[in-house]
Design an enzyme around this catalytic site. Sequence first.
Site, short mmCIF file in Angstrom:
data_model
loop_
_atom_site.label_atom_id
_atom_site.label_comp_id
_atom_site.label_asym_id
_atom_site.label_seq_id
_atom_site.Cartn_x
_atom_site.Cartn_y
_atom_site.Cartn_z
N HIS A 272 0.85 -1.20 0.00
CA HIS A 272 0.00 0.00 0.00
C HIS A 272 0.88 1.24 0.00
O HIS A 272 1.89 1.33 0.69
CB HIS A 272 -1.02 -0.01 1.12
CG HIS A 272 -0.53 0.26 2.50
ND1 HIS A 272 -0.43 1.54 3.03
CD2 HIS A 272 -0.17 -0.57 3.50
CE1 HIS A 272 -0.03 1.46 4.29
NE2 HIS A 272 0.15 0.19 4.60
N ASP A 284 5.49 2.82 7.35
CA ASP A 284 4.16 2.30 7.05
C ASP A 284 3.46 3.21 6.05
O ASP A 284 2.83 4.18 6.44
CB ASP A 284 3.34 2.21 8.33
CG ASP A 284 1.95 1.63 8.12
OD1 ASP A 284 1.72 1.04 7.05
OD2 ASP A 284 1.11 1.79 9.01
N GLU A 316 -5.49 1.79 1.68
CA GLU A 316 -5.37 0.62 2.57
C GLU A 316 -5.73 1.01 3.98
O GLU A 316 -6.39 0.27 4.70
CB GLU A 316 -3.94 0.07 2.52
CG GLU A 316 -3.73 -1.24 3.27
CD GLU A 316 -3.29 -1.08 4.72
OE1 GLU A 316 -3.09 -2.10 5.39
OE2 GLU A 316 -3.15 0.06 5.18
N GLU A 317 -5.26 2.21 4.39
CA GLU A 317 -5.50 2.65 5.75
C GLU A 317 -6.96 2.98 6.02
O GLU A 317 -7.36 3.18 7.16
CB GLU A 317 -4.63 3.87 6.06
CG GLU A 317 -3.12 3.64 5.97
CD GLU A 317 -2.58 2.75 7.08
OE1 GLU A 317 -3.38 2.24 7.89
OE2 GLU A 317 -1.36 2.56 7.13
N ASP A 345 4.17 -5.07 3.65
CA ASP A 345 3.57 -3.98 4.41
C ASP A 345 4.39 -3.79 5.69
O ASP A 345 4.31 -4.62 6.60
CB ASP A 345 2.12 -4.32 4.73
CG ASP A 345 1.35 -3.15 5.31
OD1 ASP A 345 1.96 -2.12 5.62
OD2 ASP A 345 0.12 -3.28 5.46
N HIS A 445 1.66 4.83 12.94
CA HIS A 445 0.50 5.68 12.70
C HIS A 445 0.63 7.05 13.37
O HIS A 445 -0.38 7.65 13.75
CB HIS A 445 -0.80 4.99 13.14
CG HIS A 445 -1.31 4.01 12.14
ND1 HIS A 445 -2.57 3.46 12.21
CD2 HIS A 445 -0.74 3.48 11.03
CE1 HIS A 445 -2.75 2.64 11.19
NE2 HIS A 445 -1.65 2.64 10.47
#
Length: 526
Positions: A272, A284, A316-317, A345, A445
Site C-alpha cells: 500500500h 508504514d 489501505e489505511e 507492508d 500511525h
Amino acid sequence: MVSRIKLGAVAAAATLLGGFGVAQPAQASGNSTKDLTTSVTLAGVLRHLVAFQAIAKLNGDTRASGTPGYTRSADYVATLMRAAGYQVTRQPFPFNFCSDDASSFTQNTPTPTAYVDQVDYDVLDCSGNGTATGAVVPVDLQLTTPNTSTSGCEAGDFVGVSGNIALIQRGGCGFGVKATNAQAAGATGVIIMNQGDTTGPDRQDLFLGTLGGPVGIPAVAVSYPQGVAFAGTAGLTVTISADTVAEVRQTENVIAESRYGNADNVVMTGAHLDSVPEGPGINDNGTGSAGILEVALQARNLKSKNKLRFAWWGAEEANLVGSTFYVNSLSEAEHAKIKLYLNFDMIGSPNYTFGVYDGDDSDATGAGPGPAGSAQIEQVFQRFFATRKQATAASDFTGRSDYGPFIGTGIPAGGLFTGAEVEKTADDVAKWGGLAGVAYDPCYHEACDSFTPERDGADKAVYAQLRKKYKLVGNVNTFALDTNADAVATAVGTFAQDISSIPPRPAPAGTALARVSGTSGHGLVE
C-alpha cells in the site's frame, strides 16, 4: 545487499522534483534470481523513501489517500515504472476519507480526569465530529471468561443510552455496526473497549480501530481494563470532543505489468502506497512501496517466464479499499490468471521482527492457513532467511493488510511484516536484538513515522536506545529493510521463472466470482 550508504548521498541521488529524474542504479545483469537479488541495493530502496519524505514535506506532511501527497506519490511511482518500460494503469475509485485533527476525553464525575490521546484512548477512524457529554451506559458487556461479546451488535442492546455515552465491548460485529446502532438508539457518543477474551495484548490493550465509514457521533477506543473500570464506576459522566473529517473522496491504485512473461500466469506483488493522515508513513508503508518499486525497476528487462504485475494500493489505511476494489473488478478469467500474490507492508520497522506470513498455519494461532499454495510461498521466504541465518516469526493472516481480498477469493498469498504497535518480547530480543517492552514501531500511525522521528514527536529516550542497538535512517531499521528487500527480490525472481510449486486453483463454484468487502487495514474494524 551492501549497506554502505549515507543518507546525504541518497538525498543527492533522489532529484525527485519536477519530472522525477532519479538516477538509476545498475539493473540486474541476467535472468537469475541471484542476479535480481544482487542488483537490489539499500541505496536504491532508500532513494524512494527520500522521495516519499520530500513529497510529504511539500504536501502537509502526509501521503494519505485523498490528499495531494498521495497523488504526488502515485505520480512518482507511475512515472518511474513507465520510464522502465512497464505498462502502467492508474485505477481510480471512491473511498471514505477520515481524519482526526484534534480530540479530548475527560471524566467529569466522580473524579475529574483528563485522558491522554494515544495512551488512554484513541479516536476511532471515521468518528463523528463534535462534542458529547453524558453518563456512561454499559451496553450488554460480557466481563467474565470467555467474554464472548456481541455488545452493540443488536438494536435491542441499547437500553437507556438515549442522550448518554454508550460503553460498548469489542467482538461479534464491526465497530461501525456498533457505533451506528448506538447513534440510532440516541447515544450522543461511543466508547468501544477491547474485548478481553484472551490475555494477549491485542485483546487487552488500547487498539487503533476504524468504523469503516462516517458515523455521526464522536467515538473513541479504550483498553479492556479501562473499559472494566468505567463499567464499575458509579455516577460516571464523561465528555468526548473530536475534531474530525469524514467524507467521500477519490483516490487510485497504480498497477504496472511487465513486458515479458505468460499473461495467463501472473505473479502479483503489492504494497500500500498511502500513509495515515497523521504523518508521511515512511515505514508504514513507504518501506514496502519503496522495496517493491526498486525490485520492479531492477527487473525491468528480466525475461521472465511468467507475467509480473506490481501494485501500489490506495486507501489501505481506510479499510483495504484499493486492493478490495481491484479484486472485485476482476473478471473470473482475469482472477484465474493471478497465480499468487506477494504482500509487503512495513518491512523496515525500527525495533523489527522478521515476520513471514504463516501460509501453512504451522504456528496454529489466530487465523487458519492461506489458500492452497500459500505454504509454498512461505517456504521460499523461509529458505531465504535460513541462508541469511536469520530467525523468523510466524505472522498470522489477520486480515490487516492487502492480502485479505486475495486470500478471501482463493488466491494463495505470502509476504513479510516487521511489526507495528505490538511490543517486542524478551524472546524477540534474543532472536533479533532491540528493546523489549517497546513497540516494533514506536511511531506507528504517528507523525514521527518520518526521516526525523525525534523532531516529529517520537520519544527521544527510546530512539536514543534504539540507535545504540541498530543503525536507523529516520524511523527505518536499515538492516531489516536491507534484508527484506533482498527477500522481496528473491521471491519475485523465484516465481517469475517457476510457479510449478503452486497447485492449480479450482474454478469458482458459481458463474460469478464472489465479491469481498474491505476487512481491516492496520486499523481494525472488529
